[in-house]
Structure formats: C-alpha cells, structure tokens
Design an enzyme around this catalytic site. Structure first.
Site, PDB file in Angstrom:
ATOM      1  N   LYS A  39       0.892  -1.132  -0.005  1.00 20.73           N
ATOM      2  CA  LYS A  39       0.079   0.120   0.002  1.00 20.73           C
ATOM      3  C   LYS A  39       0.995   1.047   0.179  1.00 20.73           C
ATOM      4  CE  LYS A  39      -0.398  -0.330   4.981  1.00 20.73           C
ATOM      5  NZ  LYS A  39      -1.259  -0.990   5.995  1.00 20.73           N
ATOM      6  N   TYR A 277      12.956  31.845   1.766  1.00 25.59           N
ATOM      7  CA  TYR A 277      11.689  32.427   2.450  1.00 25.59           C
ATOM      8  C   TYR A 277      11.661  32.472   3.837  1.00 25.59           C
ATOM      9  CZ  TYR A 277       9.796  30.997  -2.403  1.00 25.59           C
ATOM     10  OH  TYR A 277       9.566  30.979  -3.468  1.00 25.59           O
TER      11      TYR A 277
HETATM   12  C1  LIG Z   1      -0.308  -2.018   6.638  1.00 27.42           C
HETATM   13  C2  LIG Z   1      -0.704  -3.193   7.315  1.00 27.42           C
HETATM   14  C3  LIG Z   1       0.281  -4.220   7.629  1.00 27.42           C
HETATM   15  C4  LIG Z   1       1.589  -3.923   7.541  1.00 27.42           C
HETATM   16  O1  LIG Z   1       2.010  -3.330   8.796  1.00 27.42           O
HETATM   17  P1  LIG Z   1       3.423  -3.209   9.032  1.00 27.42           P
HETATM   18  O2  LIG Z   1       3.625  -2.358  10.418  1.00 27.42           O
HETATM   19  O3  LIG Z   1       4.067  -2.263   7.991  1.00 27.42           O
HETATM   20  O4  LIG Z   1       4.352  -4.330   8.817  1.00 27.42           O
HETATM   21  C5  LIG Z   1      -0.594  -5.272   8.081  1.00 27.42           C
HETATM   22  N1  LIG Z   1      -1.715  -5.533   8.295  1.00 27.42           N
HETATM   23  C6  LIG Z   1      -2.709  -4.485   7.902  1.00 27.42           C
HETATM   24  C7  LIG Z   1      -4.242  -4.652   8.108  1.00 27.42           C
HETATM   25  C8  LIG Z   1      -2.050  -3.434   7.461  1.00 27.42           C
HETATM   26  O5  LIG Z   1      -3.022  -2.273   7.336  1.00 27.42           O
END
Ligand SMILES: *Cc1c(COP(=O)(O)O)cnc(C)c1O
Length: 385
Positions: A39, A277
């Site tokens: 993601k 700035y």
């Molecule tokens: C993002 C996510 C993970 C992975 O988490 P990390 O801390 O990056 O290992 C696992 N399960 C869900 C439901 C997530 O949203």
C-alpha cells in the site's frame, strides 16, 4: 539500471536488500508464507518495481493493498500471485474485484452481497477474508454480527466459506508491553471459535504486521502480513529494542531505498545574509551554498527546514532556511571541492554516513512510515543489485 544521469532526482531500490529482508521475515515467521504490504505506493518505493522484485522471492504468496487502484497497478506490473485488499471497495466495484482476482478483506455485510451478485452473474468463485474486531476499533466485525455473515456465506454457492480470517493489532509497535496484544489475541481466538460453530471456519488465519512477526510468535498462525520490515525498516524503536533485548542481532534488515539528487547551482553568500523564504536563516560568516532541485513536492518535508542534513561524498551538508516547493539550500562551507552536478544523498548511505527514514522522521515528530509514504510517485525509481 536505467541511466540515472538524465534525472535531477531519483530513487534507487536494492534487490539484495529485498532478498535479505524477505529471508529474515520468512525465518522469523518460521517458514509461514508471507503477505507483503505494497500500500501507499509500496511505502513510497514504487508498486511496479517492488512487485517485480517480490516476484523473485518464492516465500511471498500475497501482496496486500489498500485500494483496487493499487491492485490494478500490481496486475499491470505482472504480479500473478494472490492479492489481498485490506481497504474498502465501493459496492459498484464488485466487478473489478472479480476481474482483478483480488481477495477482499470484508468488514461490511453489503460488500458480501454485492460480491455474491456479481459472482453469480459471472459464475466464478470469489475468495474472501473476514476482518474480525478484536480491539483496534477500526475496520472489523464484532461477535454479534458474525451470524449475519455466516448466513450470507451459506446462501451463496459462489462465496462459500471465508478463505481467511484476520485482525490487526493496535498496540504492538508503540510499546514493549504486550498485554493489549494478548487481549486482542484472546478475542481473536474466541471469534474464530464462533466462526467454527457457525459453520464458516476459515482456511487460513492471519494477524501479524512486521512488529508482531518479529516479536510475537503466537500471532503468526497460518501466514504473516508484514510491510515496513520488507523495506528494511524497523516498525519502531520499541520493536527494535524489544528484539535486541531478546538477543536479536543488529543487522536483521537492510534499507531497500536510497533517494538521490544532484547539485544544480553553487553560490557564495556574505556574512549576515538571509537564506530563503521567511528569512529564517542568517549566515554568521561567509558561506558556500549548494542549491538542490528538490523540495516538499518531492517528499522532502517542509518540517525539515533548518533541521535536516544531506550527504555529499560522505560529508554532512545542513539544510539552510525553508525547504521550498522544488528547491532546497544546503551549506557546503566546510566541504571541500563540491562541484556542479555532484551526487547528493537525501536518504541512504554515503561514505561512513547515513540518513535514514527514521532519522528524518525523528526531526519532525513523525515515523519512518510517513517519511517514505510522502515520497513523490513521480520521482523515477530504478533497481540496483
Ligand atoms: C499496513 C498493514 C500491515 C503491515 O504493517 P507493517 O507495520 O508495515 O508491517 C498489516 N496489516 C494491515 C491490516 C495493515 O493495514
């Protein structure tokens, strides 16, 4: 590697580091299969390049995504293994779920109904996972609601029973105390028993993010779902410390990403001159500046103004004044022989020095996840060995 010389700024991804991190996670998970989170544009690394690298790692069974758009990008990049959708889909997107062969994690009854209708029309079976509410109070189904879901599954020959059941921990990264995780784990076990008694026992159970995978064997079940550690970063200082206190080694993971740019302007300014700035920086002596063609648009957070440093040939060059939309000024007064178009490391190693996503995050009360997720998708990515 693509020729980087034509870019003002680019991101390099280490194939060796991916291999090492996946091997470490696989070992930590006792050989259970891995569902790697891609993601947020693969935590800023680039979905297409990361899918290409993960395809070479046999231990990776799934990639997990937040949106159908990310799933479509993974498929377009040639990802042929399983994809799990952690986030929502809209009810009129059920056709896309089926088309892309995505396995959604379900938390609303209407999602199941929409999927059933589409699957029946297409005469295809759809694998789904149920998200169980155990104490994070985000997306999740409570024990009372399970009966309705079980009825929806039993009515549909296309959905059958859920392929997976999952939950997500609220408090593993931020603490060395795992009482709340244990509380959630107990709730998870109770909900799984309820699913069994309703005749919808899942084929696989998965709960563990990176921190849980590394620290908490009881969370592994049939598969683990790490993200950040696959990219070579620790979920938090607390996770790292807990791991070291258990006797773990320092170099379990290696950062995959380096972010680089080059010097596009050199200038000398007199003592008592303001830089940038808002006139937030004033020189105290004659100063040499290098101007870099990146700014907060590229993901170099404005909060790092007057705080961060970049690396030039193994030397630290501090940021002076405010970081602009597309430009950043750094002080090279104490660095010998910086030339136009010299390479500059924004994140990564240079000589004995390193700038990490963690070190940048600590400068603005954020976390490595956010530093990486804010890297602009428009910066070119390239794979190195
Ligand atoms: C993002 C996510 C993970 C992975 O988490 P990390 O801390 O990056 O290992 C696992 N399960 C869900 C439901 C997530 O949203």
């Amino acid at each position: 590697m693509k020729n980087q010389s034509k870019y003002l700024s680019w991101i390099e991804l280490s194939e060796r580091a991916v291999k090492k991190n996946i091997a470490a996670l696989s070992k930590a998970a006792g050989g259970k299969s891995l569902a790697i989170s891609i993601k947020a544009n693969a935590y800023g690394h680039g979905i297409e390049e990361i899918c290409q690298l993960l395809s070479k790692q046999a231990a990776v069974e799934y990639v997990t995504v937040h949106s159908l758009e990310e799933a479509a990008r993974a498929r377009a990049a040639g990802w042929e293994r399983r994809i799990m959708l952690l986030g929502p889909f809209q009810l009129n997107e059920a056709a896309d779920v089926i088309e892309l062969e995505v396995e959604p994690v379900i938390f609303e009854l209407q999602q199941l109904k929409a999927l059933h209708q589409r699957a029946a029309k297409k005469k295809t079976k759809v694998a789904t996972h149920l998200k169980l509410e155990t104490g994070t109070n985000r997306q999740g189904i409570t024990e009372d609601e399970l009966i309705k879901f079980s009825e929806a599954y039993k009515r549909s020959e296309w959905l059958q029973r859920p392929y997976g059941a999952s939950t997500h921990f609220a408090n593993i990264e931020d603490t060395t105390n795992h009482d709340y995780a244990q509380f959630q784990l107990n709730n998870f076990s109770r909900l799984i028993s309820t699913m069994r008694s309703l005749g919808i026992s899942p084929k696989i159970r998965h709960t563990a993010s990176s921190a849980a995978t590394i620290l908490f064997d009881k969370t592994h079940f049939d598969m683990v779902r790490p993200g950040i550690a696959a990219y070579g970063c620790w979920p938090s200082k607390e996770t790292y410390l807990s791991y070291r206190l258990l006797g773990g080694k320092n170099d379990l993971f290696e950062p995959v990403l380096s972010w680089k740019t080059r010097v596009t302007h050199l200038k000398k300014v007199a003592a008592d001159s303001f830089v940038g700035y808002g006139c937030t920086y004033r020189t105290t002596s004659p100063t040499k500046l290098a101007i870099l063609p990146i700014g907060y648009y590229d993901g170099f957070a404005r909060e790092l103004s007057n705080q961060a440093y970049v690396l030039i040939d193994g030397n630290r060059a501090p940021v002076r004044g405010r970081i602009c939309m597309n430009l950043t000024m750094v002080d090279i007064s104490d660095i010998k022989s910086v030339k136009l178009e010299d390479e500059v490391v924004l994140i990564g190693r240079s000589g004995d020095e390193a700038v990490t996503a963690e070190s940048l995050a600590s400068l603005y009360h954020s976390i490595n996840y956010e530093v990486l997720a804010r890297l602009s998708p428009s910066t070119p990515r390239m794979i190195t060995v």
